[in-house]
Design a protein around this motif. Sequence first.
Motif, PDB file in Angstrom:
ATOM      1  N   LEU A 218       0.836  -1.206   0.000  1.00 15.48           N
ATOM      2  CA  LEU A 218       0.000   0.000   0.000  1.00 15.48           C
ATOM      3  C   LEU A 218       0.872   1.258   0.000  1.00 15.48           C
ATOM      4  CD1 LEU A 218      -2.640   1.563   0.174  1.00 15.48           C
ATOM      5  CD2 LEU A 218      -2.680   1.137   2.645  1.00 15.48           C
ATOM      6  N   VAL A 229      -5.375   0.553  -4.288  1.00 15.78           N
ATOM      7  CA  VAL A 229      -4.898  -0.816  -4.467  1.00 15.78           C
ATOM      8  C   VAL A 229      -6.118  -1.736  -4.553  1.00 15.78           C
ATOM      9  CG1 VAL A 229      -2.712  -0.512  -3.269  1.00 15.78           C
ATOM     10  CG2 VAL A 229      -4.734  -1.204  -1.979  1.00 15.78           C
TER      11      VAL A 229
ATOM     12  N   GLU B 125     -10.440  -4.414   8.526  1.00 14.79           N
ATOM     13  CA  GLU B 125     -10.129  -4.199   7.112  1.00 14.79           C
ATOM     14  C   GLU B 125     -11.026  -3.110   6.513  1.00 14.79           C
ATOM     15  OE1 GLU B 125      -7.952  -7.832   5.299  1.00 14.79           O
ATOM     16  OE2 GLU B 125     -10.014  -8.442   5.606  1.00 14.79           O
ATOM     17  N   CYS B 163     -14.577  -5.579   4.270  1.00 18.91           N
ATOM     18  CA  CYS B 163     -14.733  -6.353   3.000  1.00 18.91           C
ATOM     19  C   CYS B 163     -16.141  -6.839   2.632  1.00 18.91           C
ATOM     20  CB  CYS B 163     -13.768  -7.538   3.023  1.00 18.91           C
ATOM     21  SG  CYS B 163     -12.061  -7.003   2.770  1.00 18.91           S
ATOM     22  N   ARG B 170     -10.494 -14.802   7.974  1.00 19.33           N
ATOM     23  CA  ARG B 170      -9.370 -13.895   7.774  1.00 19.33           C
ATOM     24  C   ARG B 170      -8.222 -14.180   8.745  1.00 19.33           C
ATOM     25  NH1 ARG B 170      -5.492 -11.591   7.361  1.00 19.33           N
ATOM     26  NH2 ARG B 170      -4.990  -9.496   6.655  1.00 19.33           N
ATOM     27  N   TYR B 171      -8.564 -14.504   9.984  1.00 17.03           N
ATOM     28  CA  TYR B 171      -7.508 -14.608  10.995  1.00 17.03           C
ATOM     29  C   TYR B 171      -7.242 -16.038  11.458  1.00 17.03           C
ATOM     30  CZ  TYR B 171      -7.936  -9.625  10.758  1.00 17.03           C
ATOM     31  OH  TYR B 171      -7.966  -8.341  10.283  1.00 17.03           O
ATOM     32  N   ARG B 174      -3.587 -16.867  11.329  1.00 15.48           N
ATOM     33  CA  ARG B 174      -2.835 -16.135  12.337  1.00 15.48           C
ATOM     34  C   ARG B 174      -3.045 -16.736  13.725  1.00 15.48           C
ATOM     35  NH1 ARG B 174      -3.026  -9.585  12.476  1.00 15.48           N
ATOM     36  NH2 ARG B 174      -2.998  -9.542  10.199  1.00 15.48           N
ATOM     37  N   GLN B 177      -1.160 -20.025  13.774  1.00 13.86           N
ATOM     38  CA  GLN B 177       0.301 -19.884  13.760  1.00 13.86           C
ATOM     39  C   GLN B 177       0.863 -19.397  15.085  1.00 13.86           C
ATOM     40  OE1 GLN B 177       2.081 -17.516  10.691  1.00 13.86           O
ATOM     41  NE2 GLN B 177       1.448 -18.873   9.052  1.00 13.86           N
ATOM     42  N   MET B 279     -13.773   5.306  -3.356  1.00 12.55           N
ATOM     43  CA  MET B 279     -12.828   4.277  -2.918  1.00 12.55           C
ATOM     44  C   MET B 279     -11.550   4.935  -2.414  1.00 12.55           C
ATOM     45  SD  MET B 279     -11.254   1.010  -4.907  1.00 12.55           S
ATOM     46  CE  MET B 279     -12.578  -0.185  -4.815  1.00 12.55           C
ATOM     47  N   ALA B 280     -11.173   4.599  -1.189  1.00  8.87           N
ATOM     48  CA  ALA B 280      -9.959   5.155  -0.606  1.00  8.87           C
ATOM     49  C   ALA B 280      -8.731   4.507  -1.241  1.00  8.87           C
ATOM     50  CB  ALA B 280      -9.947   4.922   0.900  1.00  8.87           C
ATOM     51  N   ALA B 281      -7.566   5.128  -1.053  1.00 11.68           N
ATOM     52  CA  ALA B 281      -6.330   4.593  -1.617  1.00 11.68           C
ATOM     53  C   ALA B 281      -6.111   3.144  -1.194  1.00 11.68           C
ATOM     54  CB  ALA B 281      -5.143   5.452  -1.190  1.00 11.68           C
ATOM     55  N   ASP B 282      -6.526   2.821   0.024  1.00 12.41           N
ATOM     56  CA  ASP B 282      -6.324   1.451   0.518  1.00 12.41           C
ATOM     57  C   ASP B 282      -7.353   0.487  -0.056  1.00 12.41           C
ATOM     58  OD1 ASP B 282      -8.682   1.877   2.211  1.00 12.41           O
ATOM     59  OD2 ASP B 282      -7.341   3.121   3.418  1.00 12.41           O
ATOM     60  N   GLY B 283      -8.249   0.977  -0.898  1.00 17.44           N
ATOM     61  CA  GLY B 283      -9.196   0.091  -1.570  1.00 17.44           C
ATOM     62  C   GLY B 283     -10.541  -0.016  -0.883  1.00 17.44           C
ATOM     63  N   GLU B 382     -13.347  -9.979  -3.327  1.00 18.97           N
ATOM     64  CA  GLU B 382     -13.170 -10.257  -1.913  1.00 18.97           C
ATOM     65  C   GLU B 382     -13.507  -9.006  -1.101  1.00 18.97           C
ATOM     66  OE1 GLU B 382      -9.313 -11.769  -0.022  1.00 18.97           O
ATOM     67  OE2 GLU B 382     -10.134 -13.518  -1.064  1.00 18.97           O
ATOM     68  N   ARG B 383     -13.266  -7.839  -1.700  1.00 21.79           N
ATOM     69  CA  ARG B 383     -13.770  -6.601  -1.095  1.00 21.79           C
ATOM     70  C   ARG B 383     -15.006  -6.216  -1.883  1.00 21.79           C
ATOM     71  NH1 ARG B 383     -12.480  -2.929   2.414  1.00 21.79           N
ATOM     72  NH2 ARG B 383     -10.332  -3.531   2.843  1.00 21.79           N
TER      73      ARG B 383
END
Lengths: 309, 544
Positions: A218, A229, B125, B163, B170-171, B174, B177, B279-283, B382-383
């Motif tokens: 990003l 993105v 997200e 999303c 999603r997690y 994580r 792990q 839509m923001a830069a982050d999508g 997915e989003r």
Amino acid sequence: MMRVLVLGADGFVGLRVARALAASDWAVPVVGCRRANAACRLERIVLDATDRADLRQAVIGMDAIVNCVAGDARTIVANADALFHAAADRRIVHMSSMAVYGSAIGMVAEDAPLLPDTNAYAVARVEAEHLAEAAHNVVMLRPGCIYGAGSAQWSRRIADLLTLRRIGDLGANGDGGSNVVHIDDVVAAILSALRTPEVRGPVNLAMPDAPDWNGYFLAFARALGEVPVRRVPGWQLTLDTKGLAIPLKLAEKLTGRLPPPIPPSLARLWRQDIRLDPTRASVALGVQWTPLAVGLAEAAAWLRPRSDA
Amino acid sequence: MTDLPDTPAIAGSVCVVGAGPVGIALALRLAELGRDVVLLEAGGTTHDASKQDAYRGTVTDPALHYPLDEYRERRLGGTSTIWGGRCMPLDPIDFAPRDWIPDSGWPIGPDALAAYYPDANRLCEAGAFAYTLDAAFPDVRKPMIAGFAGQHFTSDTLERFSCPTDFGKRYRDRLAQSPRIRVLLGAAVTHIALNADGTAVTGLSVRTDAGATVPIVAQAYVLATGGLETARLLLASRDVQPSGIGNAHDVVGRYYMCHLAGTIGAFHATGAVWHGYDMAADGSYCRRRLALTAETQTAQRIGNFVARLHHPRIADPAHGASVLSALYLGRMLVPAHYRKRLADEGAGGIATTARHAWNIARDPLAVAGFAKQMLVDRRLAERKFPSVVVAPKNNVYSLDFHAEQEPQPDSRVTLGEDRDAFGMPRLTVDWRYTRGDVTTVQTALALLSDDLARSGCGRFDFDPDMVETEMTRYGAYGGHHIGTARMGDDPRRSVVDKDCRVHGIANLHLAGAAVFPTSSQANPTLTAVALALRLADRLQVGAA
Ligand SMILES: Cc1cc2nc3c(=O)[nH]c(=O)nc-3n(C[C@H](O)[C@H](O)[C@H](O)COP(=O)(O)OP(=O)(O)OC[C@H]3O[C@@H](n4cnc5c(N)ncnc54)[C@H](O)[C@@H]3O)c2cc1C
């Protein structure tokens, strides 16, 4: 003046190190290159960095050696074998890799076990570090992903993939730690290591609080102006790593170049939640880390003229 | 991630009950802070009717509240497996005691959450924590309503969309792990055991899928089971404290709030209107809305309120929009909850159908574009593109509102007589709203009408007498379960303290919207997650 033999000086890091040494007032670089016609104005020795005899010859008269030789697994091991047997007690700054930690996750400091469980490259990197025991005065730098102007892997390739929207926000597939480190910081660490003889052994190189891969993508996309993105669905990335998703021909037509592949090993790295602990580099080598935004702006500026063309 | 083993006791440093967004966020953060966590989840990785059955209960007035096994999910990821993903923080006024709203006021202020919202936003997200136009889109200057300059409303705040992220999916990796987290699926907590003087939890009883009852022992316990189930667990554990845990003063289960929402009126816009997504830069998708200012809430002595521009009644072909007509004629193809609303708008005769068909015939390309968007940006993405946004040709919009519901003790959940398969009493929900709630919506709509008229943006007509009908047409707004174990300084009037710890019990904490003393205009999940991250720090402090 310190005479420093730079091996692998035709590569990305080696070239930058040689230039930085040439610009210094305390060292004279001597570049070891495979071909005599390498276009550089520095003092030069033609050698094969995997050849013991060549290296025994080349180190004569040198105070220190910076080893930036990269290549396939065989080259890495042969080069380490040749170099460390030739070096005696000369100062050696050896470029290793975070690959020596293999599939480790979590915060990883230099005393973490070496775990060459991922691929032949990792096995070779570990073997090279073991071979270093033959020499007496070695510092091994273990960089994460080196980005910045000139970085084909972590700047140019990523920019290409971002521009094609094949990567972006990868969700769980981008949760891994990026462990990025700017090329200037790598060069600074190498120069510092040459002048700090008391530091020996391994040193991690990754910026503190490096973002995860989603965060890196990003931030870079912003610097490139390639926003918003795209959220790349998991199924698409899976197809992509298998080489099916992108109509490669079409993309080739649009960009005039063959788009870069995403090998499964790369996709795996983007998921691996490993964080290099950079404390030793900060404290012992005094590295001042380039802020991410600054480094990415520089990388974007390097890429820009190309994309305008 | 494992199913529950048959070991006699499982010890951990912190036991988190419930793996919805709140429990998952909490477990991940605790692990980052170096705590060992056992995360207990009643459900499995998919919707399972036999597990979901434990959620069934009784609703006092079914016209006002949906059945209790709907609008929540008993499985990994909890209700985030079906949520809409709308995110926004609380407003500063939400935390303040307001003398015109009884029992309002939080024991913490907006500062307490400020440090946690950005991480909560990331976990949800929903992109960057930027909720004003200036912060999120410094370069975009397309106004929501051309010329709008409200006295009572602003149009420069945003809602952002997840999303929508299924926290379980999603997690999952994580959680698996992390060497510090143990997730146990099919592990339903049925009882909280206290020591003899009721000052500390000594363990939990957990029913496994196999039917065994397994004790779980930890140093600290956190219930993150959602707003209804948290009250149920506290009330049902009554062997040491006869009225239920934390309920010595009869507060648990009371003050149950959702939100008051509906669609109303007709805004005849005179100028340009942008009611779509940016839509923001982050999508992430962002959308502007009309928000009632704190000053006007105070001056008018009403609750918090926001409104969004919505397409007009789909059934009325006067909108001229081919997409809406296609939706109307093709309503059998759209999701069930949407279809229900369409059906409620009344079916037209042959003439209406013909006019809808004419709308489509005039602009078939828009229908094709819409279909492509629904496929590419929603189905395959997915989003996901969050909702149907269609610009009506006649520039007439209806208004979607979402209002705060005031806390009142008579709106409550209690234990009923029925029991579930584990022998736990089922819940009874008696959800109620107040005159004040109706007044909030009526007043806010009237002020919005003034603002629009005074700015010369057009006419907003609505029938004040229809407000109550519209805001309860589908009953309490689904899925927001707020206030049943409220936070406060006074143990006689609240269940948890400002650190989300149950008053008088050393090692029992509650996480989730149950602890919110008031409901705000905002959807609750982002704040519930932020509060959980704060709780992780507080637990840390306590352990040091
Ligand atoms: C259709 C719909 C749309 C929504 N849209 C939005 C929206 O746009 N924005 C927003 O902010 N919110 C929205 N919500 C609300 C949102 O889903 C909830 O606020 C959120 O899921 C609450 O998170 P939680 O973790 O507190 O509870 P939950 O998500 O309900 O999770 C609780 C978990 O605890 C487990 N559990 C319960 N009891 C036990 C037990 N006894 N033992 C062990 N485990 C147990 C459950 O299985 C579950 O996994 C929506 C809800 C619905 C239904």
